[in-house]
Design an enzyme around this catalytic site. Structure first.
Site, short mmCIF file in Angstrom:
data_model
loop_
_atom_site.label_atom_id
_atom_site.label_comp_id
_atom_site.label_asym_id
_atom_site.label_seq_id
_atom_site.Cartn_x
_atom_site.Cartn_y
_atom_site.Cartn_z
N ASP A 1 -8.91 19.16 -13.66
CA ASP A 1 -8.50 17.92 -13.69
C ASP A 1 -7.75 18.43 -15.38
O ASP A 1 -9.37 18.63 -15.84
CB ASP A 1 -9.86 17.34 -13.40
CG ASP A 1 -10.38 16.03 -13.97
OD1 ASP A 1 -9.76 15.58 -14.98
OD2 ASP A 1 -11.33 15.38 -13.49
N TYR B 1 -16.68 16.78 -13.78
CA TYR B 1 -16.88 16.08 -13.99
C TYR B 1 -18.52 15.38 -13.12
O TYR B 1 -18.52 15.73 -11.37
CB TYR B 1 -15.82 15.08 -13.79
CG TYR B 1 -16.26 13.52 -13.72
CD1 TYR B 1 -16.22 13.00 -14.70
CD2 TYR B 1 -16.15 13.05 -12.56
CE1 TYR B 1 -17.12 11.12 -15.07
CE2 TYR B 1 -15.95 10.88 -12.50
CZ TYR B 1 -16.14 10.78 -13.79
OH TYR B 1 -16.51 9.33 -13.76
N LYS C 1 -9.20 7.23 -18.53
CA LYS C 1 -8.84 7.47 -19.87
C LYS C 1 -7.80 7.47 -21.11
O LYS C 1 -7.63 6.31 -21.30
CB LYS C 1 -10.04 8.93 -19.58
CG LYS C 1 -10.40 9.23 -18.91
CD LYS C 1 -12.09 8.13 -19.11
CE LYS C 1 -12.83 7.71 -17.66
NZ LYS C 1 -13.11 9.30 -16.48
N ARG D 1 0.43 -1.21 0.16
CA ARG D 1 -0.16 -0.20 -0.27
C ARG D 1 0.97 0.74 0.04
O ARG D 1 0.26 2.19 -0.72
CB ARG D 1 -1.43 -0.28 0.92
CG ARG D 1 -1.87 0.96 1.38
CD ARG D 1 -2.55 1.41 1.70
NE ARG D 1 -3.04 0.36 2.77
CZ ARG D 1 -2.55 0.44 3.96
NH1 ARG D 1 -1.87 1.03 4.50
NH2 ARG D 1 -2.38 -0.97 5.05
C1 PLP Z 1 -13.73 9.79 -15.79
C2 PLP Z 1 -13.20 11.34 -15.43
C3 PLP Z 1 -13.50 10.98 -13.62
C4 PLP Z 1 -13.29 10.19 -12.11
O1 PLP Z 1 -12.10 8.98 -12.80
P1 PLP Z 1 -12.21 7.34 -12.73
O2 PLP Z 1 -11.17 6.80 -13.71
O3 PLP Z 1 -13.57 6.70 -13.40
O4 PLP Z 1 -12.66 7.37 -11.11
C5 PLP Z 1 -12.69 12.35 -13.02
N1 PLP Z 1 -12.58 13.58 -13.96
C6 PLP Z 1 -12.61 13.36 -15.15
C7 PLP Z 1 -12.72 14.49 -15.95
C8 PLP Z 1 -12.93 12.26 -16.04
O5 PLP Z 1 -13.10 11.94 -17.20
#
Ligand code: PLP
Length: 391
Positions: free
Chosen positions: A184, A112, A209, A60
């Site tokens: 983000d 998001y 992504k 961890r």
């Molecule tokens: C998908 C996404 C998240 C969250 O990510 P996960 O891997 O699904 O937990 C946060 N911000 C944006 C812009 C995203 O597209």
């Protein structure tokens, strides 16, 4: 791709001598010193013998495959430190441990869905208040700061309306108010935008992504230059435990190697599809910063290398919209984005159901809005597929 942006305001580190495409393949991914293995091994272990070493104690806290991914992620953003997580939301939850009771946060209104949910449903229980606003209006942003505002939470481009905000200006404003700026940057990926070089304190990615890029893993990342923030977040990473498995780290590393080439093709295809949709009679509006008349075009040109693979569009007629999208043969009706395959979805009934209808409509997430993650298929097949489904 130019290499100029990568060294702006960032102290030179060994990885910075490499250009982006080279870093994507080599940073953190040097051959294994013991065997020469060209690909970093998957260290599938929960604990470590302490007889010959003290660097690793428990998985961890640290894992060599995760270390490799963290080095790679830091290099891609030209950041000093990166931390990897089990999901984007795991990274975000951990970032929120920088807050304490009584603090206030300013958040982009077009955020998001999971970010909206965590601020309104969870952080609110811990005495942390949040205000959602359109960050494109810098005067409104200035006015919204309170003495207790600790974080300015940005996304650019935003989800699902593809709004582009001026990261450099907003980071400057946050600093003037002694607040932390967080971006983000999932939709852009490090191939198209590097917020740290624009003065942002903390970069968030969902590696699920574009970084992973193949719709086969869940992961998240935080990247930063400041040692004090890194110390706090590294402590929280271990304390909260939202850490990725060694296997998912390895998948992310594998995906990252092709990020630069994938992003070029994502951008080529999205540029072509945005023009096709703009000219289509069933489409009322296309949101894509690459279109010269898009409100975000000017700022995107300034802070991004290209305009990305995400777009959204509004259909004139929203009746049986999801049924019509199910007629697509190449493009898949599914949530998520950033993978090699094209995915389309209906925010009002799929990704943004956690945002109340009233709030959704105020923001412009109408029932006719469709979000499109343009994949790497032949662009001609994509236009033909859309043409058939839209009629
Ligand atoms: C998908 C996404 C998240 C969250 O990510 P996960 O891997 O699904 O937990 C946060 N911000 C944006 C812009 C995203 O597209």
């Amino acid at each position: 791709m130019g290499s100029k942006v990568f060294t702006l305001g960032v102290q030179l580190r060994p990885g910075d001598r490499m250009r982006f495409a080279t870093k994507a393949i080599h940073a953190g991914q040097e051959p294994d010193p013991r065997t020469g293995a060209v690909t970093p091994p998957i260290y599938a272990t929960s604990t470590y013998s302490r007889k010959g070493q003290d660097a690793y104690a428990y998985a961890r806290s640290a894992n060599p495959t995760r270390d490799a991914l963290q080095q790679s992620l830091a290099a891609l953003e030209s950041g000093k430190h990166a931390l990897a997580f089990s999901s984007g939301m795991g990274a975000i939850t951990t970032a929120l441990t920088l807050l304490k009771k009584g603090d206030h946060v300013l958040v982009t209104d077009d955020c998001y869905g999971g970010v909206y949910r965590i601020f309104t449903r969870i952080m609110s229980q811990y005495g942390i208040e949040s205000t959602f606003l359109d960050l494109r209006d810098l005067v409104d942003v200035e006015d919204a700061f309170r003495p207790e505002t600790r974080i300015l939470w940005m996304e650019s481009p935003t989800n699902p309306l593809m709004k582009v905000v001026d990261l450099k200006e907003l980071a400057f404003i946050a600093k003037a108010h002694e607040a932390l700026s967080v971006c983000d940057s999932t939709f852009a990926s490090p191939a198209l935008q590097n917020p740290l070089a624009l003065g942002v304190d903390l970069v968030v990615h969902s590696t699920t992504k574009y970084l992973g890029g193949h719709a086969d893993l869940l992961g998240g990342a935080l990247v930063m230059n400041r040692d004090d923030i890194h110390e706090k977040l590294k402590f929280s990473q271990n304390a909260l435990g939202a850490v990725p498995s060694a296997f998912d780290c390895w998948l992310a590393l594998r995906g990252i190697k092709t990020l630069p080439v994938r992003m070029e093709r994502h951008c080529d295809n999205a540029e072509m599809l945005s023009k096709f949709l703009k000219d289509h009679k069933a489409v009322a509006k296309v949101h894509y910063p690459g279109l010269p008349d898009d409100p975000g075009h000017g700022i995107a040109k300034k802070q991004m290398r290209r305009f990305g693979g995400m777009l959204s569009f509004e259909l004139r007629d929203s009746t049986r919209l999801v049924e019509r999208l199910k007629r697509l043969e190449v493009i898949l009706l599914a949530e998520s984005l950033g993978g090699v395959e094209s995915l389309i979805e209906h925010p009002a009934s799929m990704t943004h159901t956690s945002v109340p209808k009233e709030q959704r409509e105020k923001q412009g997430i109408t029932d006719g809005l469709v979000r499109f993650s343009v994949g790497l298929e032949d662009a001609q097949d994509l236009t033909e597929d859309l043409g058939r489904a839209l009629g």
